[in-house]
Every structure is written in C-alpha cells, then in structure tokens.
Design a protein around this motif. Sequence first.
Motif, short mmCIF file in Angstrom:
data_model
loop_
_atom_site.label_atom_id
_atom_site.label_comp_id
_atom_site.label_asym_id
_atom_site.label_seq_id
_atom_site.Cartn_x
_atom_site.Cartn_y
_atom_site.Cartn_z
N LYS A 11 30.89 54.25 43.30
CA LYS A 11 29.82 53.80 42.41
C LYS A 11 30.35 52.91 41.30
O LYS A 11 30.84 53.42 40.29
N PRO A 12 30.28 51.59 41.46
CA PRO A 12 30.60 50.75 40.31
C PRO A 12 29.46 50.88 39.31
O PRO A 12 28.34 50.47 39.59
N ALA A 13 29.73 51.52 38.18
CA ALA A 13 28.65 51.85 37.25
C ALA A 13 27.95 50.60 36.76
O ALA A 13 28.61 49.65 36.33
N THR A 17 29.38 46.92 35.08
CA THR A 17 29.32 45.64 35.76
C THR A 17 28.24 44.74 35.18
O THR A 17 28.34 43.53 35.25
N GLY A 18 27.20 45.38 34.66
CA GLY A 18 26.07 44.60 34.14
C GLY A 18 25.10 44.17 35.23
O GLY A 18 24.06 43.59 34.93
N GLY A 30 27.99 47.53 46.78
CA GLY A 30 29.15 46.65 46.98
C GLY A 30 30.21 47.18 47.93
O GLY A 30 31.23 46.53 48.15
N GLY A 31 29.95 48.37 48.51
CA GLY A 31 30.95 48.96 49.40
C GLY A 31 31.11 48.15 50.69
O GLY A 31 30.13 47.65 51.24
N ILE A 32 32.34 48.00 51.15
CA ILE A 32 32.58 47.35 52.44
C ILE A 32 33.43 48.29 53.30
O ILE A 32 33.93 49.31 52.82
#
Length: 402
Positions: A11-13, A17-18, A30-32
């Motif tokens: 989880k990119p918060a 990140t905005g 955004g996971g790959i």
Amino acid sequence: MARTPKTPSKKPAPAKTGWSKRTLTAQAMGGIDEETRGVVRPIHVATTFIRDPDNAYSSGFIYGRPDNETVRETEAIIAMWEDAKAAMLFSSGMAAATSIFLALNPGDHVIAPKVMYWSLRNWLKNDAVRLGLNVEFVDGTDTAAVKAAVRKGQTKLIWAETPSNPMWSVADLSALADIAHKAGARLAVDSTCATPVFSQPLTLGADIVMHAATKSMNGHSDVVAGALATAKDDEFWQRIAANRKNLGAILGPFEAFLLMRGLRTLDLRVRAASANAMELAKRFSEHPSVAEVLYPGLPSHPQYQLAKKQMKGGFGHMLSVRVKGGEASAVATAAAVELWKRATSLGGVESLIEHRASIEGEGTPCPPDLLRLSAGIEDVDDLYADLDQALRRATGRSNRKK
Ligand code: PLP
C-alpha cells in the motif's frame, strides 16, 4: 500463529504519494508482478507455505484459511477508499456482516434499523437472538428513537444501513456515532448502496463499515464477496479476524482478484450509474404511472438535506418507484421490460428491476407497489424508454406524454 498484518500490505499510502484514490485504484495500488514485470499482479493460490529452518514463518503466511496475499492486496484498496486502518474480505456480504455480530457476547443489546437488507434482518431476528443477542429494531432515521432505545451498559452495537434497502431512507451517521460512543457502544454501517465513492462512514465517526462487495465494488454481477473496514485495529477487530479464520469465511483468491479488477473502475462506474439514477428519478417523478419515486437525491426525499451533507458527489445508483395501481401493476411492469434485467441484486453495470416485496416475503416493511431499480451504466435514454413503455403497458396508459 499466523501473522495478521497491522496495516494492509502493498500500500503506497495516498497521503505520501499525493495520488488520488481513483488514480491508485486504477493501477491497483501500483503493484506489478516483480518476477515478469507484468503490470498485473499474479493470483496467489497457495494454501500452505514453507516454514523456515528455525521453525518460524518469516513470510508472514502459514495457511490459506486465515490469510492470502491476493486478498490482502484487494483489502488494501478497500481500506484506502474507506480511510480505514485495515480491511478484511469475506466470502459474502452476509459473512462480513454476521462476523461483526458474532464478535459480540451473549446478552449484548444491539440496535438495528427497521428498514434494512432483509436477509440480515431475518438473521438478526432469528439466529442472532438464538445465539443470545438482544436485538431491538428501531426507525434508523429517527435519531431520538435510537437514543431512547440505548440501554446503558448493555447496548454494545448500533447497526445502520444508509441509504437503506429498499426505501432509500438516510440515517444520520455522525449523530448515531455520537449516541453509540456515549453509551460505550460501536457504530457499524452497511454502506453498500452509498458506495465508498460517495460516503466514508468512518470519517463520520463510525467504527466499522461493511459492504456487500458483490454489488458496486465488484460491479459486474460475477463475484459474491463481503468487506469490512475498521477505524481501529483493536481487540474487537481481532475477534472478527478470528471469526473469519475459524469459520473459514475468507474470500477465495480468484474472487479477490476479480474483485480487484472490478474495483479498478469503481469510481467511473459508480459515478455513471449514479448520474443515471438521478436522471431516472427526476424523469419518473413526472411519470403518469408512477405514484412516488424514492431516491435520496430528490429534494422531495425526507432526508434530502442530510443526504446532501453526508454523501459527497452523488446519491448512489439505487432508487425505487411506487407504481400506480398497486402490486398487480408493479409486477406487470417488471414483466413488460425488455432492456432492464428482471433480477435480484444491485450494483452491476447492467440495470436490474425487482418487485421487492415478493422476494422479502412476510413481515417486509416494503410496500407491495414498489419496484426496486439498480441503475447500471447503459444509455439513460434507453433505460427511460424501456421502463416508460413497461409502465404504460402495465397501467393501461397511452404513449402520449401526461
Ligand atoms: N447488504 C446489502 C445492502 C445488500 O443489498 C446485500 C445483498 O443484496 C447484502 C448486504 C448481503 O450481501 P451478499 O449477498 O454478498 O451476502
């Protein structure tokens, strides 16, 4: 012991990140697939995991019943939408909802609304009571009545559903949260029909939010799933997690993957369906065969001002129409549609119509002349034209405008 993650993984918060929720969801956070560099994460199907030589489980995974990586990744998206500390996925909306009640103790007093999803109401009336819960049904839109029903020291949970199925009345979540907390109880909210696009009950003071993810979250009528999201990762939440593990109620990885795919377009779908619902509500309010349209986005709705305050950007995709001529005309209207799908459920991209009283059966608060409509994302002119012709045929009105 299986490690239950304190916060969802991958989880990119958004705060850091905005990026907006819509942006992050479109890319499934955004996971790959790191192994192949594929832009879609693989489905994790393993039910068991290699133990370290020192006997530990450093991966954090032990077994598939308590936890699964694909499930976690989908939970992360839901937790983000609900501004939650954590989320949990279940094998159905009912499994998610009942796991909350099953985390209470026998003798605990529960306040639930008179108008709510009928299967859960029946479960509360029958099974929950058999398990020792003391369930009281109150008008959920009447804050004073809810307050009066509170039993000091005994009330442990207030359940709300808003907008509530199938009359679309709106409960005041901030007021209910206040009542619950002053009584030392929790507020849990079935927010399925509000959707996380338009409403975040946790930000209004609720403790737990529940979704039948079968509906708008998945959006394609091909997955049965339930979700909970919590404001606090506390002992009660851990009890719910234990229920999910012990009752084997976790969502399967394939379903979690499909749900994630559905979630990628949540914002677009829900806004399009809600715009259709608003337009249909306005047009059918003027229709000669319609006695009343129930939709929280209409200024004539009794809780319109509250809905406007509580729901940001839209009023949802669900509405009901009461057909002139009563039950027979309502059933005949549903029989005469060609484009709308005559089926139960809601929240899919295809529009559904249902004579609700006959499915809810005895004891339903739903009027017999009511047709429940789940607006999809089709062309609104087509949806209007089809239901217009069905109403006119069923009620014996000509095709001339009013
Ligand atoms: N809550 C609401 C508002 C619903 O409409 C439904 C299902 O129709 C549920 C809960 C239960 O969800 P599920 O069918 O996934 O168990």
